[in-house]
Design a protein around this motif. Sequence first.
Motif, PDB file in Angstrom:
ATOM      1  N   ILE A   1      -3.869  -7.553  -5.176  1.00  0.00           N
ATOM      2  CA  ILE A   1      -3.894  -6.546  -4.261  1.00  0.00           C
ATOM      3  C   ILE A   1      -4.472  -5.226  -5.186  1.00  0.00           C
ATOM      4  N   THR A   2      -5.250  -4.509  -4.712  1.00  0.00           N
ATOM      5  CA  THR A   2      -5.821  -3.256  -5.412  1.00  0.00           C
ATOM      6  C   THR A   2      -5.980  -2.168  -4.186  1.00  0.00           C
ATOM      7  N   ASP A   3      -5.787  -2.282  -3.065  1.00  0.00           N
ATOM      8  CA  ASP A   3      -5.768  -1.562  -2.129  1.00  0.00           C
ATOM      9  C   ASP A   3      -4.615  -0.559  -2.084  1.00  0.00           C
ATOM     10  N   PRO A   4      -4.746   0.829  -2.302  1.00  0.00           N
ATOM     11  CA  PRO A   4      -3.525   1.578  -2.396  1.00  0.00           C
ATOM     12  C   PRO A   4      -2.577   1.505  -1.378  1.00  0.00           C
ATOM     13  N   LYS A   5      -3.105   1.442  -0.242  1.00  0.00           N
ATOM     14  CA  LYS A   5      -2.279   1.388   0.910  1.00  0.00           C
ATOM     15  C   LYS A   5      -1.330   0.088   1.061  1.00  0.00           C
ATOM     16  N   GLU A   6      -1.859  -1.052   0.709  1.00  0.00           N
ATOM     17  CA  GLU A   6      -1.246  -2.188   0.548  1.00  0.00           C
ATOM     18  C   GLU A   6      -0.070  -2.211  -0.554  1.00  0.00           C
ATOM     19  N   ILE A   7      -0.669  -1.783  -1.722  1.00  0.00           N
ATOM     20  CA  ILE A   7       0.247  -1.570  -2.789  1.00  0.00           C
ATOM     21  C   ILE A   7       1.479  -0.759  -2.323  1.00  0.00           C
ATOM     22  N   GLN A   8       1.115   0.230  -1.461  1.00  0.00           N
ATOM     23  CA  GLN A   8       2.393   1.296  -1.198  1.00  0.00           C
ATOM     24  C   GLN A   8       3.374   0.317  -0.324  1.00  0.00           C
ATOM     25  N   LYS A   9       2.822  -0.144   0.497  1.00  0.00           N
ATOM     26  CA  LYS A   9       3.814  -1.095   1.386  1.00  0.00           C
ATOM     27  C   LYS A   9       4.656  -1.902   0.660  1.00  0.00           C
ATOM     28  N   VAL A  10       3.930  -2.837  -0.418  1.00  0.00           N
ATOM     29  CA  VAL A  10       4.952  -3.607  -1.154  1.00  0.00           C
ATOM     30  C   VAL A  10       6.157  -2.522  -2.034  1.00  0.00           C
ATOM     31  N   LEU A  11       5.748  -1.379  -2.563  1.00  0.00           N
ATOM     32  CA  LEU A  11       6.181  -0.505  -3.136  1.00  0.00           C
ATOM     33  C   LEU A  11       7.361  -0.243  -2.520  1.00  0.00           C
ATOM     34  N   ASN A  12       7.247   0.066  -1.046  1.00  0.00           N
ATOM     35  CA  ASN A  12       8.203   0.667  -0.075  1.00  0.00           C
ATOM     36  C   ASN A  12       9.208  -0.268   0.300  1.00  0.00           C
ATOM     37  N   ASP A  13       8.595  -1.671   0.117  1.00  0.00           N
ATOM     38  CA  ASP A  13       9.671  -2.747   0.299  1.00  0.00           C
ATOM     39  C   ASP A  13      10.789  -2.376  -0.796  1.00  0.00           C
ATOM     40  N   PHE A  14      10.402  -2.450  -2.002  1.00  0.00           N
ATOM     41  CA  PHE A  14      11.433  -2.193  -3.105  1.00  0.00           C
ATOM     42  C   PHE A  14      12.131  -0.997  -2.907  1.00  0.00           C
ATOM     43  N   SER A  15      11.771   0.052  -2.252  1.00  0.00           N
ATOM     44  CA  SER A  15      12.563   1.343  -2.018  1.00  0.00           C
ATOM     45  C   SER A  15      13.572   0.880  -1.152  1.00  0.00           C
ATOM     46  N   LYS A  16      13.334  -0.048  -0.210  1.00  0.00           N
ATOM     47  CA  LYS A  16      14.326  -0.094   0.829  1.00  0.00           C
ATOM     48  C   LYS A  16      15.636  -0.997   0.159  1.00  0.00           C
ATOM     49  N   MET A  17      15.458  -1.552  -0.987  1.00  0.00           N
ATOM     50  CA  MET A  17      16.365  -2.369  -1.375  1.00  0.00           C
ATOM     51  C   MET A  17      17.572  -1.505  -2.120  1.00  0.00           C
ATOM     52  N   GLU A  18      18.718  -2.107  -1.789  1.00  0.00           N
ATOM     53  CA  GLU A  18      19.940  -1.511  -2.556  1.00  0.00           C
ATOM     54  C   GLU A  18      20.483  -2.809  -3.159  1.00  0.00           C
ATOM     55  N   LEU A  19      20.579  -2.419  -4.635  1.00  0.00           N
ATOM     56  CA  LEU A  19      20.692  -3.425  -5.651  1.00  0.00           C
ATOM     57  C   LEU A  19      22.037  -3.330  -6.418  1.00  0.00           C
ATOM     58  N   ARG A  20      22.681  -4.513  -6.742  1.00  0.00           N
ATOM     59  CA  ARG A  20      23.919  -4.580  -7.569  1.00  0.00           C
ATOM     60  C   ARG A  20      23.567  -5.333  -8.996  1.00  0.00           C
ATOM     61  N   ARG A  21      23.820  -4.868 -10.197  1.00  0.00           N
ATOM     62  CA  ARG A  21      23.513  -5.650 -11.395  1.00  0.00           C
ATOM     63  C   ARG A  21      24.616  -6.666 -11.374  1.00  0.00           C
ATOM     64  N   ILE A  22      23.955  -7.898 -11.438  1.00  0.00           N
ATOM     65  CA  ILE A  22      24.926  -9.243 -11.712  1.00  0.00           C
ATOM     66  C   ILE A  22      24.409  -9.985 -12.988  1.00  0.00           C
ATOM     67  N   LYS A  23      25.439 -11.121 -13.328  1.00  0.00           N
ATOM     68  CA  LYS A  23      25.078 -11.644 -14.643  1.00  0.00           C
ATOM     69  C   LYS A  23      23.945 -12.841 -14.392  1.00  0.00           C
TER      70      LYS A  23
ATOM     71  N   ALA B   1      -0.797  -1.059 -14.234  1.00  0.00           N
ATOM     72  CA  ALA B   1      -1.454   0.171 -14.411  1.00  0.00           C
ATOM     73  C   ALA B   1      -2.520   0.358 -15.320  1.00  0.00           C
ATOM     74  N   ASN B   2      -3.695   0.823 -14.679  1.00  0.00           N
ATOM     75  CA  ASN B   2      -4.824   0.829 -15.205  1.00  0.00           C
ATOM     76  C   ASN B   2      -5.087  -0.396 -16.007  1.00  0.00           C
ATOM     77  N   LYS B   3      -5.173  -1.572 -15.455  1.00  0.00           N
ATOM     78  CA  LYS B   3      -5.385  -3.088 -15.983  1.00  0.00           C
ATOM     79  C   LYS B   3      -4.382  -3.218 -17.070  1.00  0.00           C
ATOM     80  N   GLN B   4      -3.348  -2.447 -17.014  1.00  0.00           N
ATOM     81  CA  GLN B   4      -2.331  -3.136 -18.133  1.00  0.00           C
ATOM     82  C   GLN B   4      -1.037  -3.511 -17.701  1.00  0.00           C
TER      83      GLN B   4
END
Length: 161
Positions: free
Chosen positions: A61-83, A109-112
């Motif tokens: 995926i290289t479309d910035p709008k589609e990338i933003q949708k996936v990154l927004n998914d991560f922003s919705k998450m509440e995470l607790r560190r586990i072992k 990020a920039n092909k890296q």
Amino acid sequence: MSPLKKFYILILSLIGIIALSNLVYFPGLKVWAFDELALFDKQKITSLTIHNHEENEKVEITDPKEIQKVLNDFSKMELRRIKSESDANNSGAKEVKENVHTYTIDVYANKQDIGTIYLSGTTYMIFYGKSSSDDIPVYKIENNPDLEIHEVFNSAKKKII
């Protein structure tokens, strides 16, 4: 002992307990938002490669709008560190969604390549950074966010066909 002295001792004890509890870090008790973890700079992301393990298919995926949708998914998450992942699977978390997909998301990020996120439905997430750290954090997803990654994956898959 006078009642006033007892009151002051009680107040000072409570202040001491609160101060100590803020100084002591209990990693299993703290719930983090994905953005608080700052695993990578979301503004610099130029592409994602998503591998759906159930369908054994991979899309880029290289479309910035589609990338933003996936990154927004991560922003919705509440995470607790586990072992470990088994702690998330054994915690008795009930899956609300019928189709739980497992994804590996390579972040660029920039092909890296700057890291890989392993996402097991809405159960847990692992981030493999490209740093030299031997500690690979495993996070249990505490809330049950409505993720768009499956729709983004299917949309990108259709564009390839």
